[in-house]
Design an enzyme around this catalytic site. Structure first.
Site, PDB file in Angstrom:
ATOM      1  N   LYS A  80      46.879  38.120  45.599  1.00 35.24           N
ATOM      2  CA  LYS A  80      46.387  38.323  44.232  1.00 35.24           C
ATOM      3  C   LYS A  80      47.390  37.726  43.245  1.00 35.24           C
ATOM      4  CE  LYS A  80      44.633  42.042  41.187  1.00 35.24           C
ATOM      5  NZ  LYS A  80      44.330  43.465  41.024  1.00 35.24           N
ATOM      6  N   SER A 160      39.504  44.829  39.497  1.00 41.09           N
ATOM      7  CA  SER A 160      40.039  43.561  39.075  1.00 41.09           C
ATOM      8  C   SER A 160      40.345  42.603  40.227  1.00 41.09           C
ATOM      9  CB  SER A 160      41.331  43.794  38.285  1.00 41.09           C
ATOM     10  OG  SER A 160      42.327  44.347  39.108  1.00 41.09           O
ATOM     11  N   SER A 184      40.650  49.106  41.308  1.00 42.67           N
ATOM     12  CA  SER A 184      40.604  47.654  41.514  1.00 42.67           C
ATOM     13  C   SER A 184      40.747  47.158  42.940  1.00 42.67           C
ATOM     14  CB  SER A 184      41.690  46.986  40.671  1.00 42.67           C
ATOM     15  OG  SER A 184      41.239  46.836  39.355  1.00 42.67           O
TER      16      SER A 184
HETATM   17  N1  GLN Z   1      38.496  48.835  35.959  1.00 41.88           N
HETATM   18  C1  GLN Z   1      39.629  49.616  35.593  1.00 41.88           C
HETATM   19  C2  GLN Z   1      40.220  49.085  34.313  1.00 41.88           C
HETATM   20  O1  GLN Z   1      39.683  48.182  33.780  1.00 41.88           O
HETATM   21  C3  GLN Z   1      40.637  49.631  36.682  1.00 41.88           C
HETATM   22  C4  GLN Z   1      41.330  48.335  36.845  1.00 41.88           C
HETATM   23  C5  GLN Z   1      42.371  48.378  37.919  1.00 41.88           C
HETATM   24  O2  GLN Z   1      42.353  49.219  38.800  1.00 41.88           O
HETATM   25  N2  GLN Z   1      43.326  47.479  37.799  1.00 41.88           N
HETATM   26  O3  GLN Z   1      41.196  49.549  33.834  1.00 41.88           O
END
Ligand code: GLN
Length: 493
Positions: A80, A160, A184
């Protein structure tokens, strides 16, 4: 073995093949590089590193020949783009980092290379990991390898870690690193028929990972099977003196835990996760998962986690608050993008206005607001109090002898690109309704594919464990995986 067959292997079977000399790491790596080229329409990689990969593979082949193989020797992985990689561009998929090239390696990735893994490239993610659809990336949206039956519209891979999930599902890496602040790892895994585990907060070092919300961020793998995710986590985990939140605990033999079974375990079903308007098929899948665990010898117990409904609003105070503070460092002075101005203040303003995307700016503004004098007590302090109550809900359930908790991973299957982002952001935030509680409480959670919806799209179930008991999640996840089978998209790219 043909190229296509090599890339279709699981991490565990590729490891066996390398050790038995059925093929070399160079052959395996070339198979992935060919698949990556064919899969460019998926936009999963934001940077391919073929030269790096082939060099690492050649070194692995030498070690394999000498019988000096590490735990991940010669296995090609995707990273990532939130993990700093020494000498390799790292951007968090934000324009503000520009062409930033770190001079150091994150602890997680350094442990993967220590164990012999091969880096194929950097994977797409939401800008600074803020999002649930990977639509906020400055490199554009990765496309889900899955499509609904009879419908060739593109779907999101989740976020994400959308690039990680898409890449694993499309066989363009054996497994990938990911991070999870509110879901995410687990949500994109559920959207792509892959397995994702967010370990307990403190299990994995955050050093060298671009920070989003430091009290919630945790790294983990996305992989094809429960066994593969256990193999990955073993290498990623462990105490790191460079991260004071990393815990000095021995890393268990996760692989052994996979086959442990669930006989005698008590699995809780929290009534508060039965949301109004939850699609029938999610409800059915959940019941099916409980039946599978029961058939394997577990006891299913109804439990209550009464503060669940406050988790999402509290998360959307805590996470932006920490983000606004973490992102203060991107000022155009130290690294990344710089947009000059008449003075230093204007340089900051110009750089941040040009470098951050819309969602990131929204979070910085919310975060700054909830931390400001006069609002701090009303929002931030209250959100932290709610967080304590959420954590206590879980502690109470575990004190009553519950070993793990079963919930759906997401409220729906993958949705269309553009379907939610243009609408209200709240609708997007609701995607994390089943996953944010776990980050708020610092617990481990795994998402395992459990079936397909009526349109042929993958759906996942989530298991939540006691602190530092990822082993039970691997054991129970394996039971679900064995009952549900494996899910693979039809190749259209
Ligand atoms: N979707 C959540 C956010 O936008 C979690 C994102 C994540 O876990 N990095 O904050």
């Amino acid at each position: 073995m043909k190229t296509a067959d090599l890339a279709g292997l699981t991490l565990a079977s590729a490891r066996d093949g390398l050790r038995s000399k059925a093929f070399t790491s160079t052959e395996l790596t070339k198979a992935f590089l060919a698949n990556m080229e064919a899969a460019r329409p998926l936009n999963a990689y934001v940077l391919e590193t073929p030269d790096h990969a082939l060099k690492m593979a050649a070194a692995s082949d030498e070690r394999l020949a000498k019988g000096e193989a590490g735990a991940l020797e010669g296995l090609p992985l995707g990273i990532k783009d939130l993990f700093c990689t020494d000498g390799v561009r790292t951007t968090a998929c934000s324009n503000i980092l520009g062409n930033f090239v770190p001079a150091y390696e994150s602890t997680v990735t350094s442990q993967l290379w220590r164990d012999g893994a091969v880096m194929l490239g950097k994977l797409n993610n939401d800008e600074f990991a803020m999002g649930s659809s990977n639509e906020t990336s400055c490199f554009g949206v990765p496309v889900n390898p899955w499509r609904a039956s009879g419908d060739n519209r593109s779907l999101v891979a989740g976020g994400s870690s959308g690039g990680s999930a898409a890449a694993v599902s499309a066989d363009i890496c054996l497994a990938a690193t990911a991070t999870d602040t509110g879901g995410s790892i687990r949500q994109p895994a559920a959207f792509t028929g892959t397995v994702g585990i967010k370990p307990t907060y403190g299990r994995v070092s955050r050093w060298g990972i671009v920070a989003f919300a430091s009290s919630l961020d945790q790294a983990g793998p996305i992989a094809k099977t429960v066994m593969d995710s256990a193999i990955m986590l073993k290498s990623m985990a462990g105490h790191d003196p460079k991260d004071t939140t990393s815990v000095d605990l021995a890393v268990p033999d996760f692989e052994a835990a996979v086959r442990r079974g669930v006989k005698g375990l008590k699995i809780g079903i929290p009534s508060e996760y039965r949301m109004d308007g939850m699609p029938d098929e999610i409800e059915k899948l959940w019941k099916q998962g409980a039946d599978w665990l029961k058939a394997a010898g577990a006891t299913i117990v109804d439990i209550s986690l009464p503060h669940t409904k406050y988790a999402l609003p509290a998360y959307y105070i805590v996470a932006p608050a920490e983000a606004s503070s973490n992102l203060a460092r991107y000022d155009g002075v130290r690294y990344g993008l710089r947009k000059p101005g008449r003075d230093i203040v204007e340089l900051y303003e110009n750089t941040r206005a040009a470098g951050f995307g819309k969602e990131v700016k929204r979070r910085i503004m919310i975060g700054t607001y909830v931390l400001s004098a006069g609002y701090y007590d009303a929002y931030y302090v209250r959100a932290q109090q709610v967080r304590t109550l959420i954590k206590k809900d879980f502690e109470d359930a575990y004190a009553e002898g519950i070993d793990a908790i079963l919930t759906p991973a997401t409220p729906s299957a993958a949705f269309g690109i553009g379907a939610m982002s243009v609408a209200s952001p709240i609708e997007m935030y609701l995607n994390d309704i089943f996953t944010v509680t776990v980050n708020m409480a610092g617990l481990p959670g795994i998402a395992v594919p459990a079936g397909l919806d009526a349109r042929g799209l993958p759906l996942g179930l989530q298991l939540i464990g006691r602190p530092f008991d990822e082993e039970t999640l691997f054991a129970a996840g394996q039971v679900i995986e064995e009952a549900a089978g494996h899910f693979h998209p039809k190749r259209w790219w």
